[in-house]
Design a protein around this motif. Structure first.
Motif, PDB file in Angstrom:
ATOM      1  N   VAL A 118      -1.048  -1.931  14.433  1.00 61.80           N
ATOM      2  CA  VAL A 118      -0.122  -1.597  15.511  1.00 61.80           C
ATOM      3  C   VAL A 118       1.288  -1.975  15.088  1.00 61.80           C
ATOM      4  N   THR A 119       2.253  -1.175  15.513  1.00 57.04           N
ATOM      5  CA  THR A 119       3.659  -1.408  15.236  1.00 57.04           C
ATOM      6  C   THR A 119       4.428  -1.461  16.552  1.00 57.04           C
ATOM      7  N   ASP A 120       5.564  -2.145  16.520  1.00 57.69           N
ATOM      8  CA  ASP A 120       6.419  -2.265  17.693  1.00 57.69           C
ATOM      9  C   ASP A 120       7.380  -1.086  17.718  1.00 57.69           C
ATOM     10  N   LEU A 121       7.431  -0.395  18.841  1.00 58.45           N
ATOM     11  CA  LEU A 121       8.277   0.796  18.936  1.00 58.45           C
ATOM     12  C   LEU A 121       9.747   0.456  18.718  1.00 58.45           C
ATOM     13  N   ASP A 122      10.193  -0.717  19.141  1.00 52.57           N
ATOM     14  CA  ASP A 122      11.599  -1.095  19.013  1.00 52.57           C
ATOM     15  C   ASP A 122      11.997  -1.428  17.583  1.00 52.57           C
ATOM     16  N   GLN A 123      11.031  -1.645  16.695  1.00 56.46           N
ATOM     17  CA  GLN A 123      11.330  -2.025  15.321  1.00 56.46           C
ATOM     18  C   GLN A 123      11.474  -0.831  14.384  1.00 56.46           C
ATOM     19  N   TYR A 124      11.291   0.379  14.902  1.00 54.07           N
ATOM     20  CA  TYR A 124      11.472   1.575  14.066  1.00 54.07           C
ATOM     21  C   TYR A 124      12.967   1.835  13.892  1.00 54.07           C
ATOM     22  N   TRP A 125      13.360   2.164  12.687  1.00 61.99           N
ATOM     23  CA  TRP A 125      14.755   2.448  12.377  1.00 61.99           C
ATOM     24  C   TRP A 125      15.067   3.934  12.495  1.00 61.99           C
ATOM     25  N   LYS A 126      14.047   4.734  12.697  1.00 62.37           N
ATOM     26  CA  LYS A 126      14.234   6.170  12.888  1.00 62.37           C
ATOM     27  C   LYS A 126      13.338   6.619  14.025  1.00 62.37           C
ATOM     28  N   ASP A 127      13.592   7.820  14.501  1.00 64.32           N
ATOM     29  CA  ASP A 127      12.776   8.379  15.566  1.00 64.32           C
ATOM     30  C   ASP A 127      11.330   8.496  15.083  1.00 64.32           C
ATOM     31  N   VAL A 128      10.392   7.998  15.876  1.00 61.03           N
ATOM     32  CA  VAL A 128       8.993   7.992  15.444  1.00 61.03           C
ATOM     33  C   VAL A 128       8.469   9.403  15.233  1.00 61.03           C
ATOM     34  N   ARG A 129       9.041  10.370  15.936  1.00 54.98           N
ATOM     35  CA  ARG A 129       8.558  11.747  15.755  1.00 54.98           C
ATOM     36  C   ARG A 129       8.924  12.296  14.389  1.00 54.98           C
ATOM     37  N   ARG A 130       9.946  11.727  13.759  1.00 56.65           N
ATOM     38  CA  ARG A 130      10.350  12.182  12.431  1.00 56.65           C
ATOM     39  C   ARG A 130       9.439  11.654  11.341  1.00 56.65           C
ATOM     40  N   VAL A 131       8.820  10.507  11.562  1.00 58.28           N
ATOM     41  CA  VAL A 131       8.049   9.868  10.493  1.00 58.28           C
ATOM     42  C   VAL A 131       6.550   9.851  10.769  1.00 58.28           C
ATOM     43  N   LEU A 132       6.133   9.842  12.036  1.00 58.71           N
ATOM     44  CA  LEU A 132       4.715   9.726  12.351  1.00 58.71           C
ATOM     45  C   LEU A 132       4.011  11.063  12.485  1.00 58.71           C
ATOM     46  N   PHE A 133       4.762  12.159  12.529  1.00 53.20           N
ATOM     47  CA  PHE A 133       4.137  13.468  12.676  1.00 53.20           C
ATOM     48  C   PHE A 133       4.403  14.370  11.477  1.00 53.20           C
ATOM     49  N   ALA A 134       5.075  13.845  10.456  1.00 53.79           N
ATOM     50  CA  ALA A 134       5.386  14.639   9.272  1.00 53.79           C
ATOM     51  C   ALA A 134       4.377  14.448   8.152  1.00 53.79           C
ATOM     52  N   HIS A 135       3.486  13.450   8.270  1.00 52.11           N
ATOM     53  CA  HIS A 135       2.475  13.153   7.250  1.00 52.11           C
ATOM     54  C   HIS A 135       3.120  12.936   5.884  1.00 52.11           C
ATOM     55  N   LEU A 150       0.832  -1.193   0.000  1.00 48.00           N
ATOM     56  CA  LEU A 150       0.000   0.000   0.000  1.00 48.00           C
ATOM     57  C   LEU A 150       0.869   1.245   0.000  1.00 48.00           C
ATOM     58  N   GLU A 151       0.295   2.324  -0.480  1.00 48.85           N
ATOM     59  CA  GLU A 151       0.906   3.654  -0.365  1.00 48.85           C
ATOM     60  C   GLU A 151       0.032   4.461   0.588  1.00 48.85           C
ATOM     61  N   VAL A 152       0.640   4.940   1.666  1.00 46.01           N
ATOM     62  CA  VAL A 152      -0.126   5.588   2.725  1.00 46.01           C
ATOM     63  C   VAL A 152       0.498   6.924   3.079  1.00 46.01           C
ATOM     64  N   GLU A 153      -0.337   7.781   3.633  1.00 49.45           N
ATOM     65  CA  GLU A 153       0.138   9.004   4.283  1.00 49.45           C
ATOM     66  C   GLU A 153       0.319   8.657   5.764  1.00 49.45           C
ATOM     67  N   LEU A 154       1.542   8.357   6.137  1.00 52.72           N
ATOM     68  CA  LEU A 154       1.827   7.748   7.432  1.00 52.72           C
ATOM     69  C   LEU A 154       1.531   8.716   8.574  1.00 52.72           C
ATOM     70  N   ALA A 155       0.776   8.226   9.551  1.00 53.43           N
ATOM     71  CA  ALA A 155       0.440   9.023  10.733  1.00 53.43           C
ATOM     72  C   ALA A 155       0.061   8.082  11.862  1.00 53.43           C
ATOM     73  N   ALA A 156       0.349   8.507  13.079  1.00 49.01           N
ATOM     74  CA  ALA A 156      -0.032   7.728  14.255  1.00 49.01           C
ATOM     75  C   ALA A 156      -1.501   7.961  14.575  1.00 49.01           C
ATOM     76  N   ASP A 157      -2.073   7.023  15.328  1.00 51.09           N
ATOM     77  CA  ASP A 157      -3.459   7.181  15.754  1.00 51.09           C
ATOM     78  C   ASP A 157      -3.576   8.378  16.694  1.00 51.09           C
ATOM     79  N   PRO A 158      -4.707   9.092  16.708  1.00 47.77           N
ATOM     80  CA  PRO A 158      -4.856  10.260  17.588  1.00 47.77           C
ATOM     81  C   PRO A 158      -4.597   9.957  19.058  1.00 47.77           C
ATOM     82  N   ILE A 159      -4.916   8.759  19.538  1.00 47.94           N
ATOM     83  CA  ILE A 159      -4.696   8.457  20.949  1.00 47.94           C
ATOM     84  C   ILE A 159      -3.207   8.425  21.269  1.00 47.94           C
ATOM     85  N   TYR A 160      -2.377   7.979  20.314  1.00 44.20           N
ATOM     86  CA  TYR A 160      -0.931   7.974  20.552  1.00 44.20           C
ATOM     87  C   TYR A 160      -0.380   9.396  20.513  1.00 44.20           C
TER      88      TYR A 160
END
Length: 453
Positions: free
Chosen positions: A260-277, A162-172
């Motif tokens: 759901v994704t595992d926080l330890d499996q991210y190769w970059k800081d989640v704030r760089r990829v989950l909040f940039a849309h 899939l091609e997605v506009e990556l973003a975390a769930d609002p609760i996170y």
């Protein structure tokens, strides 16, 4: 006449000159996609590979051996007057160079192997596309193709790209925001000096720790799918490529990808990829058949659902809630109280004259009262607002009120409207919150293997 070529003709040196050799074009280099990962679940990746290969090579060994040998020999013989002498020397050197290279098979190479397997069917891959349907009927008649699929045929375990506009769930995002505010308040205590801030910070800390406990180290994802959309035709629902649906002019509904994704499996800081849309590709497997209307992002809350069935729904709603600080609520309440007090104050002054003056006779009184809202936060500002209203009313009444009467009317207006001299005198109250509107949505629940671009 037939030429009589000699066999030695082919041994002539000029025959093998480079200009006489047949020139062959060099093969074109293979262009491979540049792939960079931001998330990779190696356990799922290896499970998929083992299911197809039966075994998984984890180490490769390359060994190169070079042997060099040199020998030098000399001999001398002298025999004067019948006397013979012989000297001989022999030198032999053997050099063996051994080189061993040990290379581990990393996750990137295993992922490339997975994508190149012919035995694996990855739906909606972007490469190797065929001609799309030319009409909505063609789209509906095709039960399963590279461009569309009936919603009921989406089965658990199907592998999709899939091609997605990556973003975390609002609760996170809500939890991460509270955690950051709590940490900043500890590092910079002056943040709590504003009225009402201390109460907010005291409530944020425990709520953030509770949500972190319930998230159990997982990061819920809610991303908008870019390459797929939901279309309706003759009462049937289809998941089709967005480009195909737009070319046919069909009415579409967006699809959100959740998982759901595992926080330890991210190769970059989640704030760089989950909040940039940003736009990313996602290799995933369908977790539940078809599309759905609801999804629980906090998996730890499912444990408590037996005791409190409404608890998961409350957490999901908390992520869609807009919150305001108690300070803003107090300011608004103070402004409303000042406006009411000024109106009551002006009415008493107009009724004091003989005969009483009407409100319409005092031109500009409404605009003046509305302009005094910014003075509600301090006692000096409130006094200035009362003086401005008294000055305007005094211009239309025949006898100006005395200072004692002005003081009496001000005090009476304060008591009736509960106008306080400062915000600190207003008791803390619960802040009214409003939920962010969320329209009808269709969710594709997946197990995420990799996220890359």
């Amino acid at each position: 006449m037939k030429a009589n070529w000699k066999w030695w003709f082919w041994l002539l040196p000029w025959k093998w000159h480079p200009k006489h050799r047949r020139e062959t074009a060099a093969p074109a280099p293979t262009v491979l996609p540049l792939r960079e990962f931001v998330y990779l679940d190696e356990v799922s990746l290896k499970s998929l590979l083992v299911s197809q290969q039966g075994e998984l090579a984890t180490e490769f060994t390359d060994q190169d051996v070079l042997v060099e040998q040199a020998e030098v020999s000399s001999k001398m013989s002298v025999a004067p007057k019948g006397v013979g002498a012989e000297i001989g020397s022999r030198f032999q050197s053997t050099s063996t160079l051994g080189r061993q290279t040990l290379r581990k098979s990393v996750a990137q190479s295993q992922f490339k192997t997975l994508l190149e397997m012919e035995s694996i069917d990855i739906r909606f891959r972007s490469n190797g596309l065929q001609d799309g349907p030319t009409s909505a009927e063609d789209l509906a008649q095709t039960d399963e193709s590279a461009h569309s699929i009936h919603v009921d045929r989406l089965k658990r375990g199907d592998l999709m790209e899939l091609e997605v506009e990556l973003a975390a769930d609002p609760i996170y995002r809500f939890n991460l925001t509270m955690a950051e505010l709590s940490d900043l308040a500890k590092k910079y205590p002056e943040m709590t000096n504003a009225p009402g801030s201390a109460e907010v910070m005291e409530q944020i800390g425990p709520v953030s720790r509770m949500l972190e406990q319930l998230l159990v180290g997982l990061v819920p994802i809610r991303s908008r799918c870019l390459n797929l959309t939901l279309v309706e035709h003759n009462g049937q629902s289809y998941v089709a490529r967005t480009s195909v649906a737009e070319s046919l002019g069909l009415t579409t509904q967006p699809i959100d990808v959740v998982g759901v994704t595992d926080l330890d499996q991210y190769w970059k800081d989640v704030r760089r990829v989950l909040f940039a849309h940003g736009s990313f590709k996602m290799l995933c497997r369908v977790a539940r058949d078809g599309l759905h209307d609801d999804w629980s992002p906090v998996k730890g809350a499912e444990v408590l659902s037996e005791l409190a069935p409404q608890f998961p729904g409350l957490l999901e709603a908390a992520g869609r809630t807009e919150y305001r600080t108690p300070t803003d609520a107090r300011v608004e309440k103070q402004r409303e109280a000042l406006a009411k007090a000024l109106r009551l104050f002006a009415s008493n002054l107009l009724d004091l004259s003989t005969p009483p003056r009407s409100w319409e006779e005092c031109e500009g009184l409404d605009a003046l009262i509305s302009a005094q809202s910014d003075r509600a936060s301090s006692a000096s500002g409130q006094r200035a607002a009362f003086d401005a209203v008294a000055e305007l009313v005094s211009q239309v009444v025949p006898v100006p009120p005395s200072p004692e009467q002005l003081q009496e009317f001000r005090q009476d207006a304060r008591e009736v409207t509960q106008l306080r001299f400062s915000l600190s005198q207003i008791p803390a109250e619960a802040v009214e919150s409003t939920q962010k509107p969320r329209g009808p949505e269709k969710l594709l629940d997946v197990e995420i293997v990799a996220i890359y671009w």
